[in-house]
Design a protein around this motif. Structure first.
Motif, PDB file in Angstrom:
ATOM      1  N   ASP A   1       0.839  -1.207   0.000  1.00 55.41           N
ATOM      2  CA  ASP A   1       0.000   0.000   0.000  1.00 55.41           C
ATOM      3  C   ASP A   1       0.870   1.251   0.000  1.00 55.41           C
ATOM      4  OD1 ASP A   1      -2.413  -1.465   0.198  1.00 55.41           O
ATOM      5  OD2 ASP A   1      -2.284  -1.495   2.386  1.00 55.41           O
ATOM      6  N   LEU A   2       1.890   1.218   0.841  1.00 55.97           N
ATOM      7  CA  LEU A   2       2.795   2.362   0.947  1.00 55.97           C
ATOM      8  C   LEU A   2       3.471   2.625  -0.394  1.00 55.97           C
ATOM      9  CD1 LEU A   2       4.960   3.064   4.034  1.00 55.97           C
ATOM     10  CD2 LEU A   2       5.917   3.401   1.771  1.00 55.97           C
ATOM     11  N   ASP A   3       3.991   1.570  -1.012  1.00 57.02           N
ATOM     12  CA  ASP A   3       4.666   1.718  -2.311  1.00 57.02           C
ATOM     13  C   ASP A   3       3.707   2.222  -3.378  1.00 57.02           C
ATOM     14  OD1 ASP A   3       6.997   0.803  -1.159  1.00 57.02           O
ATOM     15  OD2 ASP A   3       6.808  -1.238  -1.938  1.00 57.02           O
ATOM     16  N   ARG A   4       2.492   1.699  -3.392  1.00 53.93           N
ATOM     17  CA  ARG A   4       1.507   2.112  -4.403  1.00 53.93           C
ATOM     18  C   ARG A   4       1.149   3.587  -4.234  1.00 53.93           C
ATOM     19  NH1 ARG A   4      -2.062  -0.218  -8.231  1.00 53.93           N
ATOM     20  NH2 ARG A   4      -0.334  -1.656  -8.338  1.00 53.93           N
ATOM     21  N   LEU A   5       0.917   4.009  -2.993  1.00 56.60           N
ATOM     22  CA  LEU A   5       0.550   5.401  -2.737  1.00 56.60           C
ATOM     23  C   LEU A   5       1.672   6.351  -3.138  1.00 56.60           C
ATOM     24  CD1 LEU A   5      -1.771   7.132  -1.585  1.00 56.60           C
ATOM     25  CD2 LEU A   5      -0.637   6.989   0.642  1.00 56.60           C
ATOM     26  N   ILE A   6       2.900   6.012  -2.791  1.00 52.58           N
ATOM     27  CA  ILE A   6       4.039   6.857  -3.156  1.00 52.58           C
ATOM     28  C   ILE A   6       4.241   6.864  -4.670  1.00 52.58           C
ATOM     29  CG2 ILE A   6       6.555   7.076  -2.991  1.00 52.58           C
ATOM     30  CD1 ILE A   6       6.267   6.127  -0.057  1.00 52.58           C
ATOM     31  N   GLY A   7       4.065   5.720  -5.308  1.00 51.42           N
ATOM     32  CA  GLY A   7       4.182   5.663  -6.769  1.00 51.42           C
ATOM     33  C   GLY A   7       3.154   6.537  -7.459  1.00 51.42           C
ATOM     34  N   VAL A   8       1.915   6.506  -6.965  1.00 59.21           N
ATOM     35  CA  VAL A   8       0.863   7.356  -7.537  1.00 59.21           C
ATOM     36  C   VAL A   8       1.184   8.820  -7.277  1.00 59.21           C
ATOM     37  CG1 VAL A   8      -1.586   7.998  -7.365  1.00 59.21           C
ATOM     38  CG2 VAL A   8      -0.935   5.590  -7.477  1.00 59.21           C
ATOM     39  N   ARG A   9       1.635   9.143  -6.065  1.00 60.85           N
ATOM     40  CA  ARG A   9       1.992  10.536  -5.737  1.00 60.85           C
ATOM     41  C   ARG A   9       3.074  11.054  -6.682  1.00 60.85           C
ATOM     42  NH1 ARG A   9       5.123  12.104  -1.222  1.00 60.85           N
ATOM     43  NH2 ARG A   9       6.665  10.609  -2.018  1.00 60.85           N
ATOM     44  N   ASP A  10       4.120  10.266  -6.881  1.00 66.68           N
ATOM     45  CA  ASP A  10       5.216  10.708  -7.741  1.00 66.68           C
ATOM     46  C   ASP A  10       4.754  10.858  -9.195  1.00 66.68           C
ATOM     47  OD1 ASP A  10       6.715  10.678  -5.439  1.00 66.68           O
ATOM     48  OD2 ASP A  10       7.815   8.847  -5.934  1.00 66.68           O
ATOM     49  N   ALA A  11       3.877   9.960  -9.634  1.00 72.32           N
ATOM     50  CA  ALA A  11       3.319  10.065 -10.993  1.00 72.32           C
ATOM     51  C   ALA A  11       2.483  11.337 -11.122  1.00 72.32           C
ATOM     52  CB  ALA A  11       2.474   8.838 -11.316  1.00 72.32           C
ATOM     53  N   LEU A  12       1.684  11.641 -10.108  1.00 67.27           N
ATOM     54  CA  LEU A  12       0.852  12.843 -10.151  1.00 67.27           C
ATOM     55  C   LEU A  12       1.709  14.102 -10.207  1.00 67.27           C
ATOM     56  CD1 LEU A  12      -1.974  12.024  -7.572  1.00 67.27           C
ATOM     57  CD2 LEU A  12      -2.054  11.864 -10.068  1.00 67.27           C
ATOM     58  N   ARG A  13       2.778  14.126  -9.434  1.00 66.78           N
ATOM     59  CA  ARG A  13       3.657  15.304  -9.452  1.00 66.78           C
ATOM     60  C   ARG A  13       4.313  15.465 -10.828  1.00 66.78           C
ATOM     61  NH1 ARG A  13       4.620  18.144  -4.926  1.00 66.78           N
ATOM     62  NH2 ARG A  13       6.625  18.850  -5.727  1.00 66.78           N
ATOM     63  N   ARG A  14       4.664  14.354 -11.473  1.00 66.16           N
ATOM     64  CA  ARG A  14       5.248  14.434 -12.817  1.00 66.16           C
ATOM     65  C   ARG A  14       4.238  14.981 -13.809  1.00 66.16           C
ATOM     66  NH1 ARG A  14       6.615  15.954 -16.722  1.00 66.16           N
ATOM     67  NH2 ARG A  14       7.806  14.982 -18.389  1.00 66.16           N
ATOM     68  N   LEU A  15       2.985  14.493 -13.727  1.00 67.61           N
ATOM     69  CA  LEU A  15       1.941  14.970 -14.637  1.00 67.61           C
ATOM     70  C   LEU A  15       1.599  16.433 -14.354  1.00 67.61           C
ATOM     71  CD1 LEU A  15      -0.331  11.799 -14.573  1.00 67.61           C
ATOM     72  CD2 LEU A  15       1.266  12.485 -16.371  1.00 67.61           C
ATOM     73  N   ALA A  16       1.572  16.809 -13.084  1.00 61.65           N
ATOM     74  CA  ALA A  16       1.294  18.206 -12.730  1.00 61.65           C
ATOM     75  C   ALA A  16       2.397  19.123 -13.247  1.00 61.65           C
ATOM     76  CB  ALA A  16       1.148  18.345 -11.214  1.00 61.65           C
ATOM     77  N   ALA A  17       3.645  18.677 -13.167  1.00 58.56           N
ATOM     78  CA  ALA A  17       4.754  19.484 -13.695  1.00 58.56           C
ATOM     79  C   ALA A  17       4.593  19.705 -15.189  1.00 58.56           C
ATOM     80  CB  ALA A  17       6.085  18.801 -13.387  1.00 58.56           C
ATOM     81  N   GLU A  18       4.113  18.684 -15.888  1.00 59.65           N
ATOM     82  CA  GLU A  18       3.884  18.790 -17.335  1.00 59.65           C
ATOM     83  C   GLU A  18       2.776  19.796 -17.643  1.00 59.65           C
ATOM     84  OE1 GLU A  18       4.558  17.694 -21.369  1.00 59.65           O
ATOM     85  OE2 GLU A  18       5.696  17.129 -19.585  1.00 59.65           O
ATOM     86  N   VAL A  19       1.660  19.665 -16.951  1.00 59.76           N
ATOM     87  CA  VAL A  19       0.487  20.516 -17.206  1.00 59.76           C
ATOM     88  C   VAL A  19       0.776  21.979 -16.879  1.00 59.76           C
ATOM     89  CG1 VAL A  19      -1.840  21.058 -16.343  1.00 59.76           C
ATOM     90  CG2 VAL A  19      -1.258  18.722 -16.962  1.00 59.76           C
TER      91      VAL A  19
ATOM     92  N   ARG B   1      -7.721  20.744 -15.859  1.00 63.92           N
ATOM     93  CA  ARG B   1      -6.261  20.648 -15.715  1.00 63.92           C
ATOM     94  C   ARG B   1      -5.604  22.013 -15.929  1.00 63.92           C
ATOM     95  NH1 ARG B   1      -7.368  18.480 -20.563  1.00 63.92           N
ATOM     96  NH2 ARG B   1      -6.315  19.311 -22.407  1.00 63.92           N
ATOM     97  N   HIS B   2      -6.255  22.893 -16.696  1.00 65.73           N
ATOM     98  CA  HIS B   2      -5.678  24.212 -16.953  1.00 65.73           C
ATOM     99  C   HIS B   2      -5.780  25.133 -15.739  1.00 65.73           C
ATOM    100  CE1 HIS B   2      -5.114  22.966 -21.027  1.00 65.73           C
ATOM    101  NE2 HIS B   2      -6.402  22.773 -21.210  1.00 65.73           N
ATOM    102  N   GLN B   3      -6.534  24.707 -14.720  1.00 61.30           N
ATOM    103  CA  GLN B   3      -6.615  25.477 -13.475  1.00 61.30           C
ATOM    104  C   GLN B   3      -5.550  25.040 -12.470  1.00 61.30           C
ATOM    105  OE1 GLN B   3     -10.721  24.557 -12.537  1.00 61.30           O
ATOM    106  NE2 GLN B   3     -11.387  26.563 -13.258  1.00 61.30           N
ATOM    107  N   LEU B   4      -4.865  23.946 -12.762  1.00 59.86           N
ATOM    108  CA  LEU B   4      -3.818  23.459 -11.869  1.00 59.86           C
ATOM    109  C   LEU B   4      -2.615  24.390 -11.958  1.00 59.86           C
ATOM    110  CD1 LEU B   4      -3.138  21.095  -9.933  1.00 59.86           C
ATOM    111  CD2 LEU B   4      -2.135  19.928 -11.904  1.00 59.86           C
ATOM    112  N   ARG B   5      -2.049  24.729 -10.824  1.00 57.17           N
ATOM    113  CA  ARG B   5      -0.910  25.651 -10.776  1.00 57.17           C
ATOM    114  C   ARG B   5       0.188  25.099  -9.873  1.00 57.17           C
ATOM    115  NH1 ARG B   5      -3.786  27.502 -14.095  1.00 57.17           N
ATOM    116  NH2 ARG B   5      -4.372  29.651 -14.477  1.00 57.17           N
TER     117      ARG B   5
END
Length: 202
Positions: free
Chosen positions: A63-81, A155-159
């Motif tokens: 669970d811990l690994d999955r949550l951290i993996g999703v968090r890191d993926a979200l931060r990568r996608l947010a950086a892109e957007v 997604r365009h409102q994400l900052r």
């Protein structure tokens, strides 16, 4: 134990992104260990109908690994957007595809569905049911919410908060909002004032 992560009332995917946060002592990870993950999930319990405090006893290393993996993926996608210019957001462009894969797998990991309850004389209510463990279902639900966030115009409102030293993200619901919090806004204004004052005295 309360979570160290700032909880800003953002959508849950953004709250998960913000489990990486910074202060004067540097960048911190609220999900650094099992206790940190448990504290963050406990703080989420009132915001999801999938998870109760009792479910947190079932937290596993997976669970811990999955949550951290999703968090890191979200931060990568947010950086892109957001075209995030902060050094902490820099990553290999090929990481975008990997982040999408992590998010898609997490969203489909634990099935969830809606169920209606309606007792005569009472209001009908919608509940969420799952065939899996509540923690795994919660991570899947956050991933699914993130897919909705990134695939729609919202997604365009994400900052990315560009306050001094900040590493957080936020959703800009108000046209005048520039920062993740009032504290970041105050620090940014102070830094601008300092730069102007220093420029006039040199």
């Amino acid at each position: 134990m309360d979570t160290d992560a700032p909880l800003l009332g953002e959508p849950l995917p953004v709250e998960l992104m913000n489990t990486v946060w910074a202060d004067r002592d540097g960048v911190h990870d609220a999900l650094r260990d099992r206790d940190g993950v448990r504290a963050w999930l406990r703080a989420l319990c009132p915001r999801t109908d999938l998870l109760t405090p009792n479910d947190l006893d079932e937290l596993t290393a997976s669970d811990l690994d999955r949550l951290i993996g999703v968090r890191d993926a979200l931060r990568r996608l947010a950086a892109e957007v957001t075209e995030d210019p902060r050094p902490t957001a820099a990553s290999d462009p090929s990481a975008l595809e990997a982040a999408v894969t992590v998010l898609n797998e997490a969203a489909g990991d634990t099935p969830r569905w809606s169920a209606l309850s309606w007792t005569p004389g009472r209001q009908p209510a919608r509940h969420t049911r799952t065939s899996g463990r509540a923690i795994a279902a919660t991570v899947s639900a956050i991933a699914e919410d993130a897919i909705a966030l990134f695939s729609q115009d919202t997604r365009h409102q994400l900052r990315a908060c560009l306050g001094p030293g900040c590493v957080l993200y936020f959703v800009k619901h108000h046209p005048r909002r520039e920062w993740c919090s009032a504290g970041c806004g105050n620090r940014a204004r102070s830094a601008r004032h300092y730069q102007r004052h220093r420029g006039t005295t040199s």
